[in-house]
Design an enzyme around this catalytic site. Structure first.
Site, PDB file in Angstrom:
ATOM      1  N   HIS A  61       0.855  -1.189   0.000  1.00 31.45           N
ATOM      2  CA  HIS A  61       0.000   0.000   0.000  1.00 31.45           C
ATOM      3  C   HIS A  61       0.889   1.236   0.000  1.00 31.45           C
ATOM      4  CE1 HIS A  61       0.717  -0.628   4.321  1.00 31.45           C
ATOM      5  NE2 HIS A  61       0.506   0.670   4.473  1.00 31.45           N
TER       6      HIS A  61
ATOM      7  N   TYR B 233       5.715  10.277   9.925  1.00 32.11           N
ATOM      8  CA  TYR B 233       5.065   8.972   9.847  1.00 32.11           C
ATOM      9  C   TYR B 233       5.488   8.240   8.577  1.00 32.11           C
ATOM     10  CZ  TYR B 233       1.351   5.526   9.237  1.00 32.11           C
ATOM     11  OH  TYR B 233       0.660   4.359   9.038  1.00 32.11           O
TER      12      TYR B 233
ATOM     13  N   ASP C 182       9.596   3.979   7.932  1.00 34.38           N
ATOM     14  CA  ASP C 182      10.123   2.756   7.328  1.00 34.38           C
ATOM     15  C   ASP C 182      11.184   3.023   6.270  1.00 34.38           C
ATOM     16  OD1 ASP C 182       8.634   0.933   8.840  1.00 34.38           O
ATOM     17  OD2 ASP C 182       6.874   1.253   7.573  1.00 34.38           O
TER      18      ASP C 182
ATOM     19  N   ARG D  54      64.622  27.043   7.035  1.00 39.27           N
ATOM     20  CA  ARG D  54      65.151  25.789   6.499  1.00 39.27           C
ATOM     21  C   ARG D  54      66.241  25.180   7.374  1.00 39.27           C
ATOM     22  NH1 ARG D  54      63.273  24.680   1.428  1.00 39.27           N
ATOM     23  NH2 ARG D  54      62.166  26.394   0.399  1.00 39.27           N
TER      24      ARG D  54
ATOM     25  N   GLY E  85      65.062  23.104   9.837  1.00 38.08           N
ATOM     26  CA  GLY E  85      64.364  21.931  10.365  1.00 38.08           C
ATOM     27  C   GLY E  85      63.658  22.177  11.684  1.00 38.08           C
TER      28      GLY E  85
END
Length: 362
Positions: free
Chosen positions: A57, A103, A107, A224, A226
């Protein structure tokens, strides 16, 4: 003899139920969408369900732009495209389109067209309805989806409390901080000065082993060398570069230490809180809500030489003499004259064949 009551429904929202209807959702939606009505259709949602005996349905919610007066009981009849069969629905006006939509969604086998028109009414009403709306919002799993639910099911709160909702949902759905993984092995840094190694051993520890008042460190050196990749390779940390962002999206109170990189000391807010490893302080940085900082962890300050970056030069300014005296008791100051590595090294894994330069990351 009393005349039979004529059929008439006058509503903006219609709830239709088609028992024993074998049409697919797609077929039903197409036929309903093609119906000619004096007022425009705004939204259609079709839900297909199966009875316990296996018979299908359909439930349908239709929203119109304005009230639509239906006087024909057969107006919403559907026709089978493959056989001579008509499907006649039960027709009702939907007092609360939000309740009907909820509602239909229970599902999950649904199909929709158009944009749902928010309806502030709810047949359930009261506090329970509000609790249901907020529970559904929390169950969505994301801020954007939660806001969409509240916009639909709690429109009054959405309009009047949007600022609070936005802020609260930011906290509720804050994604976990991305854990930084150093791209270099610790063995890549084979020129770390002994004083740096000693500082790490004494101060970079988990909460259980950490000193009550750890000492911070200022590392100054040319680009540079580190500095950044070494500082970020020591353990779990907060990395703040260019400006301070102490929001939960960036800053973790579970970090072992902070790295503040390339922030002009003249504009560094919470200078003493960070350098002094202070505990339980609050940040109210511009454009953000106050944030509670657990603190108690050391900070590595990384900078280049120069008047707008060097912490040493900043503290040597005459106006900062008192701050300098305080800083010398709460932090070590190291100047790098050479890189923290000696050459090229293998990358993140020992099997890597590509040579990696730590300076390319700093």
């Amino acid at each position: 003899m009393t005349r039979p009551k004529s059929f008439r429904i006058n509503a903006k929202n219609y709830f239709l139920t088609y028992p024993k209807c074998s049409l697919t959702k797609e077929e039903a939606l197409s036929q309903l969408n093609n119906l000619e009505t004096p007022t425009s259709k705004k939204y259609i949602k079709v839900c297909r369900e199966l009875h316990e005996n296996g018979e299908p349905h359909l439930h349908v919610l239709i929203q119109f732009e304005g009230k639509f007066q239906c006087k024909n009981q057969r107006f919403f009849d559907l026709v089978s495209p493959t056989r001579s069969a008509h499907f006649h629905p039960n027709i009702q006006g939907a007092k609360s389109s939000s309740d009907v939509k909820s509602y239909l969604e229970k599902d999950g086998d649904t199909l929709e067209w158009g944009e749902f028109q928010i309806d502030g009414r709810s047949a359930r009403g009261g506090q329970q309805s509000a609790n249901d709306a907020y529970a559904q919002a929390l169950n969505t799993g994301s801020k954007s989806e939660a806001l969409n639910v509240l916009r639909e099911l709690a429109p009054k709160d959405y309009v009047l409390q949007f600022h609070n909702l936005n802020s609260n949902l930011d906290r509720i759905f804050t994604p976990p901080l991305e854990v930084y993984v150093s791209p270099f092995l610790s063995s890549s840094f084979d020129r770390v000065p002994e004083e740096l190694e000693e500082w790490v051993a004494e101060n970079v520890k988990d909460a259980a082993a950490r000193p009550l008042r750890p000492i911070s460190i200022v590392i100054e050196g040319e680009s540079r060398t580190g500095k950044t990749v070494w500082a970020r390779s020591l353990g779990p940390h907060n990395y703040l570069c260019g400006h301070l962002d102490l929001s939960p999206k960036v800053y973790s109170n579970d970090a072992w230490y902070n790295v503040i990189d390339d922030v002009d000391p003249h504009y560094l807010k919470h200078f003493k809180e960070f350098m002094g490893a202070q505990r339980d302080w609050q940040s109210n940085t511009k454009y953000g809500k106050p944030v509670q900082i657990k603190g108690g962890i050391p900070t590595i300050f990384l900078c280049n030489p120069g008047p707008n970056s060097s912490y040493k030069e900043y503290l040597d300014e005459e106006k900062n003499s008192a701050l300098k005296a305080w800083a010398l008791k709460n932090a070590e100051f190291i100047t790098l004259n050479e890189p923290l590595y000696s050459g090229t090294y293998q990358g993140p894994t020992q099997n890597s064949e590509e040579e990696v330069h730590p300076e390319e990351e700093n």
